[in-house]
Design a protein around this motif. Structure first.
Motif, PDB file in Angstrom:
ATOM      1  N   LEU A 191       7.527  -2.885   2.264  1.00 52.90           N
ATOM      2  CA  LEU A 191       7.936  -1.517   2.561  1.00 52.90           C
ATOM      3  C   LEU A 191       7.140  -0.509   1.735  1.00 52.90           C
ATOM      4  O   LEU A 191       6.678   0.517   2.257  1.00 52.90           O
ATOM      5  CB  LEU A 191       9.429  -1.345   2.299  1.00 52.90           C
ATOM      6  CG  LEU A 191      10.015   0.030   2.630  1.00 52.90           C
ATOM      7  CD1 LEU A 191       9.768   0.389   4.084  1.00 52.90           C
ATOM      8  CD2 LEU A 191      11.507   0.071   2.318  1.00 52.90           C
ATOM      9  N   SER A 192       6.961  -0.791   0.451  1.00 53.38           N
ATOM     10  CA  SER A 192       6.192   0.137  -0.393  1.00 53.38           C
ATOM     11  C   SER A 192       4.728   0.173   0.035  1.00 53.38           C
ATOM     12  O   SER A 192       4.101   1.238   0.053  1.00 53.38           O
ATOM     13  CB  SER A 192       6.318  -0.261  -1.868  1.00 53.38           C
ATOM     14  OG  SER A 192       5.888  -1.593  -2.085  1.00 53.38           O
ATOM     15  N   LEU A 193       4.164  -0.989   0.406  1.00 51.72           N
ATOM     16  CA  LEU A 193       2.765  -1.023   0.835  1.00 51.72           C
ATOM     17  C   LEU A 193       2.573  -0.226   2.122  1.00 51.72           C
ATOM     18  O   LEU A 193       1.670   0.611   2.215  1.00 51.72           O
ATOM     19  CB  LEU A 193       2.303  -2.461   1.044  1.00 51.72           C
ATOM     20  CG  LEU A 193       0.898  -2.602   1.638  1.00 51.72           C
ATOM     21  CD1 LEU A 193      -0.154  -2.030   0.683  1.00 51.72           C
ATOM     22  CD2 LEU A 193       0.569  -4.053   1.965  1.00 51.72           C
ATOM     23  N   TYR A 194       3.407  -0.455   3.122  1.00 48.59           N
ATOM     24  CA  TYR A 194       3.231   0.214   4.407  1.00 48.59           C
ATOM     25  C   TYR A 194       3.486   1.720   4.288  1.00 48.59           C
ATOM     26  O   TYR A 194       2.835   2.520   4.961  1.00 48.59           O
ATOM     27  CB  TYR A 194       4.138  -0.416   5.460  1.00 48.59           C
ATOM     28  CG  TYR A 194       3.525  -1.621   6.130  1.00 48.59           C
ATOM     29  CD1 TYR A 194       3.338  -1.667   7.498  1.00 48.59           C
ATOM     30  CD2 TYR A 194       3.108  -2.727   5.387  1.00 48.59           C
ATOM     31  CE1 TYR A 194       2.767  -2.771   8.129  1.00 48.59           C
ATOM     32  CE2 TYR A 194       2.529  -3.833   5.992  1.00 48.59           C
ATOM     33  CZ  TYR A 194       2.369  -3.852   7.352  1.00 48.59           C
ATOM     34  OH  TYR A 194       1.789  -4.936   7.955  1.00 48.59           O
ATOM     35  N   THR A 195       4.427   2.100   3.430  1.00 47.28           N
ATOM     36  CA  THR A 195       4.643   3.526   3.209  1.00 47.28           C
ATOM     37  C   THR A 195       3.434   4.139   2.513  1.00 47.28           C
ATOM     38  O   THR A 195       3.027   5.272   2.814  1.00 47.28           O
ATOM     39  CB  THR A 195       5.908   3.756   2.366  1.00 47.28           C
ATOM     40  OG1 THR A 195       7.021   3.089   2.971  1.00 47.28           O
ATOM     41  CG2 THR A 195       6.232   5.242   2.282  1.00 47.28           C
ATOM     42  N   ALA A 196       2.836   3.391   1.581  1.00 49.62           N
ATOM     43  CA  ALA A 196       1.618   3.857   0.922  1.00 49.62           C
ATOM     44  C   ALA A 196       0.475   3.978   1.919  1.00 49.62           C
ATOM     45  O   ALA A 196      -0.301   4.945   1.880  1.00 49.62           O
ATOM     46  CB  ALA A 196       1.238   2.910  -0.212  1.00 49.62           C
ATOM     47  N   VAL A 197       0.346   3.017   2.817  1.00 54.76           N
ATOM     48  CA  VAL A 197      -0.693   3.069   3.848  1.00 54.76           C
ATOM     49  C   VAL A 197      -0.531   4.330   4.689  1.00 54.76           C
ATOM     50  O   VAL A 197      -1.512   5.000   5.043  1.00 54.76           O
ATOM     51  CB  VAL A 197      -0.635   1.823   4.745  1.00 54.76           C
ATOM     52  CG1 VAL A 197      -1.538   1.984   5.971  1.00 54.76           C
ATOM     53  CG2 VAL A 197      -1.049   0.578   3.959  1.00 54.76           C
ATOM     54  N   ASP A 198       0.709   4.673   5.004  1.00 56.30           N
ATOM     55  CA  ASP A 198       0.988   5.861   5.812  1.00 56.30           C
ATOM     56  C   ASP A 198       0.569   7.137   5.094  1.00 56.30           C
ATOM     57  O   ASP A 198       0.178   8.114   5.725  1.00 56.30           O
ATOM     58  CB  ASP A 198       2.481   5.913   6.136  1.00 56.30           C
ATOM     59  CG  ASP A 198       2.838   7.021   7.111  1.00 56.30           C
ATOM     60  OD1 ASP A 198       2.035   7.290   8.025  1.00 56.30           O
ATOM     61  OD2 ASP A 198       3.922   7.624   6.955  1.00 56.30           O
ATOM     62  N   ARG A 199       0.621   7.129   3.756  1.00 51.22           N
ATOM     63  CA  ARG A 199       0.367   8.350   2.985  1.00 51.22           C
ATOM     64  C   ARG A 199      -1.068   8.455   2.457  1.00 51.22           C
ATOM     65  O   ARG A 199      -1.643   9.552   2.423  1.00 51.22           O
ATOM     66  CB  ARG A 199       1.343   8.441   1.808  1.00 51.22           C
ATOM     67  CG  ARG A 199       2.807   8.479   2.220  1.00 51.22           C
ATOM     68  CD  ARG A 199       3.714   8.569   1.003  1.00 51.22           C
ATOM     69  NE  ARG A 199       3.581   9.855   0.363  1.00 51.22           N
ATOM     70  CZ  ARG A 199       4.429  10.862   0.487  1.00 51.22           C
ATOM     71  NH1 ARG A 199       5.513  10.727   1.249  1.00 51.22           N
ATOM     72  NH2 ARG A 199       4.225  12.015  -0.134  1.00 51.22           N
ATOM     73  N   ILE A 200      -1.652   7.336   2.037  1.00 47.72           N
ATOM     74  CA  ILE A 200      -2.964   7.412   1.369  1.00 47.72           C
ATOM     75  C   ILE A 200      -4.036   6.580   2.056  1.00 47.72           C
ATOM     76  O   ILE A 200      -5.177   6.556   1.590  1.00 47.72           O
ATOM     77  CB  ILE A 200      -2.852   6.980  -0.110  1.00 47.72           C
ATOM     78  CG1 ILE A 200      -2.372   5.529  -0.219  1.00 47.72           C
ATOM     79  CG2 ILE A 200      -1.936   7.924  -0.878  1.00 47.72           C
ATOM     80  CD1 ILE A 200      -2.306   5.016  -1.668  1.00 47.72           C
ATOM     81  N   GLY A 201      -3.696   5.890   3.120  1.00 49.99           N
ATOM     82  CA  GLY A 201      -4.706   5.110   3.830  1.00 49.99           C
ATOM     83  C   GLY A 201      -4.701   3.643   3.423  1.00 49.99           C
ATOM     84  O   GLY A 201      -4.254   3.276   2.335  1.00 49.99           O
ATOM     85  N   LEU A 202      -5.235   2.818   4.305  1.00 51.12           N
ATOM     86  CA  LEU A 202      -5.178   1.372   4.127  1.00 51.12           C
ATOM     87  C   LEU A 202      -6.019   0.896   2.945  1.00 51.12           C
ATOM     88  O   LEU A 202      -5.567   0.083   2.126  1.00 51.12           O
ATOM     89  CB  LEU A 202      -5.655   0.681   5.413  1.00 51.12           C
ATOM     90  CG  LEU A 202      -5.611  -0.843   5.446  1.00 51.12           C
ATOM     91  CD1 LEU A 202      -4.180  -1.347   5.255  1.00 51.12           C
ATOM     92  CD2 LEU A 202      -6.179  -1.367   6.757  1.00 51.12           C
ATOM     93  N   GLY A 203      -7.251   1.386   2.816  1.00 50.83           N
ATOM     94  CA  GLY A 203      -8.142   0.897   1.760  1.00 50.83           C
ATOM     95  C   GLY A 203      -7.609   1.162   0.372  1.00 50.83           C
ATOM     96  O   GLY A 203      -7.578   0.255  -0.474  1.00 50.83           O
ATOM     97  N   LEU A 204      -7.162   2.386   0.111  1.00 47.86           N
ATOM     98  CA  LEU A 204      -6.653   2.728  -1.212  1.00 47.86           C
ATOM     99  C   LEU A 204      -5.340   2.006  -1.497  1.00 47.86           C
ATOM    100  O   LEU A 204      -5.129   1.505  -2.611  1.00 47.86           O
ATOM    101  CB  LEU A 204      -6.458   4.243  -1.318  1.00 47.86           C
ATOM    102  CG  LEU A 204      -5.900   4.783  -2.637  1.00 47.86           C
ATOM    103  CD1 LEU A 204      -6.715   4.284  -3.819  1.00 47.86           C
ATOM    104  CD2 LEU A 204      -5.871   6.305  -2.611  1.00 47.86           C
ATOM    105  N   ALA A 205      -4.465   1.924  -0.505  1.00 49.08           N
ATOM    106  CA  ALA A 205      -3.168   1.269  -0.705  1.00 49.08           C
ATOM    107  C   ALA A 205      -3.342  -0.205  -1.056  1.00 49.08           C
ATOM    108  O   ALA A 205      -2.717  -0.718  -1.994  1.00 49.08           O
ATOM    109  CB  ALA A 205      -2.308   1.414   0.553  1.00 49.08           C
ATOM    110  N   VAL A 206      -4.198  -0.906  -0.319  1.00 50.95           N
ATOM    111  CA  VAL A 206      -4.409  -2.331  -0.573  1.00 50.95           C
ATOM    112  C   VAL A 206      -5.091  -2.543  -1.920  1.00 50.95           C
ATOM    113  O   VAL A 206      -4.799  -3.505  -2.638  1.00 50.95           O
ATOM    114  CB  VAL A 206      -5.234  -2.965   0.572  1.00 50.95           C
ATOM    115  CG1 VAL A 206      -5.670  -4.380   0.216  1.00 50.95           C
ATOM    116  CG2 VAL A 206      -4.413  -2.981   1.856  1.00 50.95           C
ATOM    117  N   THR A 207      -6.007  -1.649  -2.285  1.00 50.76           N
ATOM    118  CA  THR A 207      -6.680  -1.778  -3.584  1.00 50.76           C
ATOM    119  C   THR A 207      -5.678  -1.655  -4.726  1.00 50.76           C
ATOM    120  O   THR A 207      -5.708  -2.442  -5.687  1.00 50.76           O
ATOM    121  CB  THR A 207      -7.775  -0.707  -3.738  1.00 50.76           C
ATOM    122  OG1 THR A 207      -8.720  -0.843  -2.670  1.00 50.76           O
ATOM    123  CG2 THR A 207      -8.496  -0.860  -5.068  1.00 50.76           C
TER     124      THR A 207
END
Length: 270
Positions: free
Chosen positions: A73-89
């Motif tokens: 949940l935290s990862l996908y919410t982060a992806v929604d806000r800052i983008g996939l590359g930065l969130a996964v990093t």
């Protein structure tokens, strides 16, 4: 090599496809569906004997379930806000911290400093910075680190993948009322549901089965080394699938984290 590449691309593509459903389901709805799909796949593969679990076995399973759900949940919410590359990093800092924490080598201290410098670059103050999204990425990192540690405990107490399957099932049950609530408040479209299901399959089922196959033929050190390129894969998939462009500083920060992890694993004693 093909299975490792396929696993990494599948995982990141699944997250990107899931992001396509955010306008309809939101991150919570997509994660709920992903948890359902993961539970169905793992239960079918592992077939855990839940009635035979003891209290000593159930406690780490329940903790693992809580961490698993919070991480996604935290990862996908982060992806929604800052983008996939930065969130996964940022999420990748979790396993990197676990790898470096137990080491006393000077080289690993240098790797930690390099990764830290990369994070500073990624989280540098700027008008467009979304610090809530970055904080959620770091929450995902803490959850991934906890997930690794709890998996070790579960693996020692429960044979095979039964513990992981049980944790996945518990997490899916916890997300069931949340998924129903999302569906009632925001009626899902067929396309959104299909994207969420695809995210579950591509980010859970395919990587899980591919990694099982890979680890039968590839040394764990080699596998871990390849895993370090996941942030780069995430950034590339985010660019191609979601159109999320990043500047030079962002690529530099991602590169620093990837290099720190790769050097630490490549030079580790077997």
């Amino acid at each position: 090599m093909a299975t490792m590449i396929g696993s990494g691309l599948s995982n990141q593509t699944g997250a990107a496809v899931g992001a396509l459903a955010f306008p309809v389901l939101g991150p919570l709805g997509v994660v709920a569906v992903r948890q359902y799909v993961a539970a169905v796949v793992l239960l079918a593969v592992a077939r855990p004997r839940l009635r035979d679990f003891t209290r000593r076995q159930w406690w780490p399973v329940l903790l693992l379930a809580a961490v698993f759900g919070t991480m996604n949940l935290s990862l996908y919410t982060a992806v929604d806000r800052i983008g996939l590359g930065l969130a996964v990093t940022l999420e990748f800092l979790g396993p990197l911290t676990i790898a470096l924490a137990a080491s006393r080598r000077r080289l690993d201290a240098g790797c930690a400093l390099l990764a830290g410098a990369g994070v500073v670059v990624l989280m540098r103050p700027r008008p467009s910075a979304d610090y809530t999204g970055m904080a959620l990425g770091l929450v995902a990192a803490c959850c991934w680190a906890s997930y690794i540690l709890l998996n070790r405990v579960v693996g020692r107490r429960i044979p095979g993948a039964q513990g992981a399957a049980a944790a996945s099932a518990v997490s899916a049950l916890a997300f069931l009322p949340l998924g129903v609530l999302v569906a009632l408040r925001h009626p899902p479209t067929t396309a959104a549901v299909l994207c969420a299901v695809a995210a579950g399959l591509l980010s859970s089922a395919v990587p899980y089965l591919a990694d099982l196959l890979t680890l039968r033929h590839v040394p764990a050190q080699t596998f871990g080394l390849f895993m370090s390129v996941n942030p780069v894969l995430a950034a590339l998939v985010g660019l191609v699938v979601l159109g999320q462009e990043m500047g030079g500083p962002e690529w530099t920060g991602i590169g620093a984290v990837v290099v720190a992890n790769a050097v630490s694993i490549a030079t580790a004693r077997r």
